[in-house]
Design a protein around this motif. Structure first.
Motif, PDB file in Angstrom:
ATOM      1  N   THR A 232      28.358 -45.829  12.189  1.00  0.00           N
ATOM      2  CA  THR A 232      27.636 -46.255  13.480  1.00  0.00           C
ATOM      3  C   THR A 232      26.823 -46.982  13.163  1.00  0.00           C
ATOM      4  OG1 THR A 232      28.300 -43.813  14.175  1.00  0.00           O
ATOM      5  CG2 THR A 232      26.297 -44.935  14.881  1.00  0.00           C
ATOM      6  N   VAL A 233      26.544 -48.010  13.895  1.00  0.00           N
ATOM      7  CA  VAL A 233      25.526 -49.065  13.432  1.00  0.00           C
ATOM      8  C   VAL A 233      24.643 -48.866  14.589  1.00  0.00           C
ATOM      9  CG1 VAL A 233      25.170 -51.522  13.618  1.00  0.00           C
ATOM     10  CG2 VAL A 233      27.015 -50.721  12.502  1.00  0.00           C
ATOM     11  N   THR A 234      23.037 -48.783  14.133  1.00  0.00           N
ATOM     12  CA  THR A 234      21.807 -48.782  15.244  1.00  0.00           C
ATOM     13  C   THR A 234      21.318 -49.968  15.015  1.00  0.00           C
ATOM     14  OG1 THR A 234      21.623 -46.282  14.447  1.00  0.00           O
ATOM     15  CG2 THR A 234      19.855 -47.387  15.640  1.00  0.00           C
ATOM     16  N   GLY A 235      20.884 -50.569  16.282  1.00  0.00           N
ATOM     17  CA  GLY A 235      20.448 -51.799  16.527  1.00  0.00           C
ATOM     18  C   GLY A 235      19.091 -51.491  16.706  1.00  0.00           C
ATOM     19  N   TYR A 236      18.116 -52.089  15.886  1.00  0.00           N
ATOM     20  CA  TYR A 236      16.807 -52.035  15.883  1.00  0.00           C
ATOM     21  C   TYR A 236      15.939 -53.172  17.046  1.00  0.00           C
ATOM     22  CZ  TYR A 236      17.582 -48.778  11.753  1.00  0.00           C
ATOM     23  OH  TYR A 236      17.976 -48.011  11.113  1.00  0.00           O
ATOM     24  N   ALA A 237      15.118 -52.858  17.397  1.00  0.00           N
ATOM     25  CA  ALA A 237      14.137 -53.932  18.126  1.00  0.00           C
ATOM     26  C   ALA A 237      13.830 -55.229  17.348  1.00  0.00           C
ATOM     27  CB  ALA A 237      12.773 -53.107  18.621  1.00  0.00           C
ATOM     28  N   THR A 238      14.216 -56.251  18.141  1.00  0.00           N
ATOM     29  CA  THR A 238      14.015 -57.605  17.639  1.00  0.00           C
ATOM     30  C   THR A 238      13.237 -58.182  18.517  1.00  0.00           C
ATOM     31  OG1 THR A 238      16.143 -57.525  16.600  1.00  0.00           O
ATOM     32  CG2 THR A 238      15.146 -59.889  16.941  1.00  0.00           C
ATOM     33  N   THR A 239      11.785 -59.000  18.116  1.00  0.00           N
ATOM     34  CA  THR A 239      11.165 -59.743  19.137  1.00  0.00           C
ATOM     35  C   THR A 239      11.559 -61.105  18.917  1.00  0.00           C
ATOM     36  OG1 THR A 239       9.529 -57.913  18.926  1.00  0.00           O
ATOM     37  CG2 THR A 239       8.694 -59.943  19.756  1.00  0.00           C
ATOM     38  N   VAL A 240      11.644 -61.929  20.020  1.00  0.00           N
ATOM     39  CA  VAL A 240      11.711 -63.208  19.975  1.00  0.00           C
ATOM     40  C   VAL A 240      10.844 -63.619  21.206  1.00  0.00           C
ATOM     41  CG1 VAL A 240      13.332 -65.337  20.331  1.00  0.00           C
ATOM     42  CG2 VAL A 240      14.071 -63.114  18.975  1.00  0.00           C
ATOM     43  N   GLY A 241       9.952 -64.604  20.715  1.00  0.00           N
ATOM     44  CA  GLY A 241       8.904 -65.061  21.874  1.00  0.00           C
ATOM     45  C   GLY A 241       8.320 -63.582  22.580  1.00  0.00           C
ATOM     46  N   ASP A 242       8.377 -63.476  23.715  1.00  0.00           N
ATOM     47  CA  ASP A 242       7.755 -62.521  24.655  1.00  0.00           C
ATOM     48  C   ASP A 242       8.969 -61.326  24.625  1.00  0.00           C
ATOM     49  OD1 ASP A 242       5.599 -64.103  24.804  1.00  0.00           O
ATOM     50  OD2 ASP A 242       6.007 -64.538  26.832  1.00  0.00           O
ATOM     51  N   GLU A 243      10.081 -61.543  24.425  1.00  0.00           N
ATOM     52  CA  GLU A 243      11.200 -60.570  24.470  1.00  0.00           C
ATOM     53  C   GLU A 243      11.430 -59.713  23.415  1.00  0.00           C
ATOM     54  OE1 GLU A 243      14.687 -62.248  27.520  1.00  0.00           O
ATOM     55  OE2 GLU A 243      14.340 -63.448  25.758  1.00  0.00           O
ATOM     56  N   VAL A 244      11.776 -58.323  23.650  1.00  0.00           N
ATOM     57  CA  VAL A 244      11.966 -57.383  22.749  1.00  0.00           C
ATOM     58  C   VAL A 244      13.344 -56.810  23.065  1.00  0.00           C
ATOM     59  CG1 VAL A 244      11.532 -55.343  21.703  1.00  0.00           C
ATOM     60  CG2 VAL A 244       9.558 -56.950  22.195  1.00  0.00           C
ATOM     61  N   TYR A 245      14.226 -56.680  22.323  1.00  0.00           N
ATOM     62  CA  TYR A 245      15.672 -56.275  22.449  1.00  0.00           C
ATOM     63  C   TYR A 245      16.494 -55.881  21.258  1.00  0.00           C
ATOM     64  CZ  TYR A 245      16.751 -61.056  21.088  1.00  0.00           C
ATOM     65  OH  TYR A 245      17.049 -62.373  20.551  1.00  0.00           O
ATOM     66  N   SER A 246      17.344 -55.041  21.283  1.00  0.00           N
ATOM     67  CA  SER A 246      18.206 -54.562  20.142  1.00  0.00           C
ATOM     68  C   SER A 246      19.435 -55.173  20.140  1.00  0.00           C
ATOM     69  CB  SER A 246      18.342 -53.038  20.202  1.00  0.00           C
ATOM     70  OG  SER A 246      17.202 -52.498  20.173  1.00  0.00           O
ATOM     71  N   ALA A 247      20.389 -55.805  21.214  1.00  0.00           N
ATOM     72  CA  ALA A 247      21.201 -56.492  21.270  1.00  0.00           C
ATOM     73  C   ALA A 247      21.232 -57.389  22.229  1.00  0.00           C
ATOM     74  CB  ALA A 247      22.364 -55.635  21.616  1.00  0.00           C
ATOM     75  N   VAL A 248      22.060 -58.358  22.437  1.00  0.00           N
ATOM     76  CA  VAL A 248      22.431 -59.486  23.233  1.00  0.00           C
ATOM     77  C   VAL A 248      23.878 -59.616  23.474  1.00  0.00           C
ATOM     78  CG1 VAL A 248      22.514 -61.898  23.708  1.00  0.00           C
ATOM     79  CG2 VAL A 248      20.644 -60.924  22.218  1.00  0.00           C
ATOM     80  N   LYS A 249      24.313 -59.548  24.907  1.00  0.00           N
ATOM     81  CA  LYS A 249      25.690 -59.405  25.271  1.00  0.00           C
ATOM     82  C   LYS A 249      26.115 -60.577  26.231  1.00  0.00           C
ATOM     83  CE  LYS A 249      27.650 -55.274  25.898  1.00  0.00           C
ATOM     84  NZ  LYS A 249      28.011 -54.014  26.626  1.00  0.00           N
ATOM     85  N   TRP A 250      26.949 -61.275  25.773  1.00  0.00           N
ATOM     86  CA  TRP A 250      27.518 -62.398  26.780  1.00  0.00           C
ATOM     87  C   TRP A 250      28.886 -62.012  27.381  1.00  0.00           C
ATOM     88  CZ3 TRP A 250      25.499 -63.478  21.702  1.00  0.00           C
ATOM     89  CH2 TRP A 250      24.788 -64.441  21.728  1.00  0.00           C
ATOM     90  N   TYR A 251      28.995 -62.574  28.624  1.00  0.00           N
ATOM     91  CA  TYR A 251      30.285 -62.189  29.579  1.00  0.00           C
ATOM     92  C   TYR A 251      30.927 -63.402  29.640  1.00  0.00           C
ATOM     93  CZ  TYR A 251      29.038 -57.314  29.846  1.00  0.00           C
ATOM     94  OH  TYR A 251      28.326 -55.898  29.851  1.00  0.00           O
ATOM     95  N   THR A 252      32.070 -64.038  29.346  1.00  0.00           N
ATOM     96  CA  THR A 252      32.487 -65.442  29.704  1.00  0.00           C
ATOM     97  C   THR A 252      32.641 -65.314  31.239  1.00  0.00           C
ATOM     98  OG1 THR A 252      34.701 -64.534  29.188  1.00  0.00           O
ATOM     99  CG2 THR A 252      33.640 -65.964  27.366  1.00  0.00           C
ATOM    100  N   SER A 253      33.106 -64.246  31.748  1.00  0.00           N
ATOM    101  CA  SER A 253      33.353 -64.219  33.170  1.00  0.00           C
ATOM    102  C   SER A 253      32.182 -64.258  34.016  1.00  0.00           C
ATOM    103  CB  SER A 253      34.060 -62.764  33.757  1.00  0.00           C
ATOM    104  OG  SER A 253      33.339 -61.778  33.166  1.00  0.00           O
TER     105      SER A 253
END
Length: 184
Positions: free
Chosen positions: A157-178
């Motif tokens: 089990t992989v736990t995603g930790y908070a990441t700060t880039v600029g003003d955004e804080v997130y643990s994962a990014v998800k892209w959908y080609t559709s």
């Protein structure tokens, strides 16, 4: 109401990759991953399970015990899967250590292997969902069972930790080609 069965996705196949946290991040659902990303091989037919957890605290007013607010007090995102291909990368992820040149490992049950970047690709024909966890760690491992007729599995089990880039804080990014409307 507009219904379109072509928008129904099935996780037909996919892949899981691991790299150091300094590896170049993917930029789209289909961008090529750098050589730092190692393919974790075959995943069991259970696929990858994404779990988002939230805890809240209900704040009630003195008057009528009315609920006036419910802030999120804790949250997490995890990805669970069983690697069934026995190779250097899967054994290293499962045990949180490196594999020696002679194929041996030294097991310390408390080791996680540290923080790494993970990419999970979910593929349905030409459609791709890519999940990027820039700062994750193996926080749980499953049991290993050695039995005739079943693959030896390495459940993590992989736990995603908070990441700060600029003003955004997130643990994962998800892209959908559709859902991509950039024309890229």
């Amino acid at each position: 109401m507009s219904l379109n069965s072509e928008n129904v996705r099935v996780a037909v196949t996919g892949a899981a990759y691991v790299a150091t946290t300094t590896a170049t991040a993917p930029t789209t659902a289909t961008s090529a991953l750098g050589v730092d990303y190692k393919d974790l091989g075959y995943i069991s037919d259970g696929g990858i399970t994404e779990t988002r957890d939230r805890s809240t605290n209900q704040i009630r007013a003195w008057q009528n015990s009315a609920l006036v607010r419910e802030p999120v007090t804790e949250s997490s995102i995890t990805y669970n899967f069983v690697m069934i291909e026995t190779k250097k990368e899967t054994v290293a992820e499962y045990y949180g250590t490196t594999v020696a040149a002679d194929g041996s490992i030294k097991i310390d049950p408390g080791k996680t292997g540290g923080r790494k970047s993970y990419v999970f690709d979910v593929i349905d024909g030409d459609e791709v969902i890519r999940i990027y966890v820039p700062n994750g760690e193996v926080t749980e491992v499953g049991d290993q069972t050695y039995v005739n007729g079943d693959p030896i599995g390495y459940e993590i089990t992989v736990t995603g930790y908070a990441t700060t880039v600029g003003d955004e804080v997130y643990s994962a990014v998800k892209w959908y080609t559709s859902l991509d409307t950039t024309g890229a």
